[in-house]
Design a protein around this motif. Structure first.
Motif, PDB file in Angstrom:
ATOM      1  N   ILE A  20       0.839  -1.055  -0.087  1.00  0.00           N
ATOM      2  CA  ILE A  20       0.119  -0.011   0.148  1.00  0.00           C
ATOM      3  C   ILE A  20       0.860   1.195   0.058  1.00  0.00           C
ATOM      4  O   ILE A  20       2.049   1.218   0.781  1.00  0.00           O
ATOM      5  CB  ILE A  20      -0.942   0.080   1.109  1.00  0.00           C
ATOM      6  CG1 ILE A  20      -1.777  -1.180   1.416  1.00  0.00           C
ATOM      7  CG2 ILE A  20      -1.719   1.225   1.134  1.00  0.00           C
ATOM      8  CD1 ILE A  20      -2.559  -1.399   2.397  1.00  0.00           C
ATOM      9  N   GLY A  34      -3.454   0.350  -3.262  1.00  0.00           N
ATOM     10  CA  GLY A  34      -3.027  -1.265  -2.847  1.00  0.00           C
ATOM     11  C   GLY A  34      -3.146  -1.981  -3.645  1.00  0.00           C
ATOM     12  O   GLY A  34      -3.633  -1.824  -5.219  1.00  0.00           O
ATOM     13  N   MET A 131      -6.517  -1.385   3.504  1.00  0.00           N
ATOM     14  CA  MET A 131      -6.204   0.117   3.178  1.00  0.00           C
ATOM     15  C   MET A 131      -6.843   1.003   4.037  1.00  0.00           C
ATOM     16  O   MET A 131      -6.219   2.075   4.265  1.00  0.00           O
ATOM     17  CB  MET A 131      -6.581   0.075   1.868  1.00  0.00           C
ATOM     18  CG  MET A 131      -5.633  -0.643   0.677  1.00  0.00           C
ATOM     19  SD  MET A 131      -6.429  -0.564  -0.980  1.00  0.00           S
ATOM     20  CE  MET A 131      -6.116   1.220  -1.400  1.00  0.00           C
TER      21      MET A 131
END
Length: 179
Positions: A20, A34, A131
């Protein structure tokens, strides 16, 4: 501190990687990108034949664009590889339903509600979930600059419980003695 050595011999069989990266944008927004991959060390069956060792069975990408309140304002999703290529790729546009969702408590519940079971892709939803914490890390300074608002991280983990020594030391205004 590393993990202790294993107590028997072992061979790698599968690797999942999630990366990420957060970007600050010139328009005052943030892009959080991501990428999730799954690969095996031996050939594995997939639609259309055997997948060679090391080639990704899953390769999913997701970009969340968020504003100063950590609300998602745009989403891009892509499937580079999936076990059922066209079918796996077809769900990517549906992740646009995340627009309007705020990355805060309840974010993962919103993902499950929107994309649970057959409404989404297991791997894309997993990527979207992890994320969320990257969004908060990227925006830490903005999200904690309001001195009148309790920082979002307090009572979010054991180290930052409101009656703990870290909060007493680093966030004394928000410290609540035990009992």
């Amino acid at each position: 501190m590393p993990l202790p050595p294993p107590d028997c011999e072992r061979q790698p069989s599968h690797q999942r990687s999630i990366t990420i990266t957060a970007y600050t944008r010139s328009d005052g927004l943030w892009d959080i990108e991501g990428h999730l991959t799954d690969a095996w060390t031996a050939p594995i069956p997939r639609a259309g034949g055997m997948l060679p060792p090391g080639e990704p069975m899953h390769s999913m990408r997701l970009r969340l664009t968020v504003d100063r309140t950590a609300t998602i304002v745009a989403v891009q999703a892509a499937t580079d590889a999936g076990p059922y290529d066209a079918a796996c790729s077809a769900i990517a546009p549906d992740y646009g339903q995340l627009v309007g969702v705020r990355v805060a408590r309840g974010y993962r519940d919103a993902i499950r509600r929107l994309f649970g079971r057959t409404a989404g892709c297991t791997h894309m939803s997993e990527l979207a979930g992890v994320m969320g914490s990257a969004v908060l890390q990227a925006m830490w300074e903005v999200l904690t600059q309001d001195a009148d608002q309790k920082p979002f991280s307090i009572d979010g983990c054991h180290a930052l419980k409101s009656d703990g020594p870290q909060v007493a030391k680093f966030f004394p205004r928000w410290y609540r003695p035990p009992g």
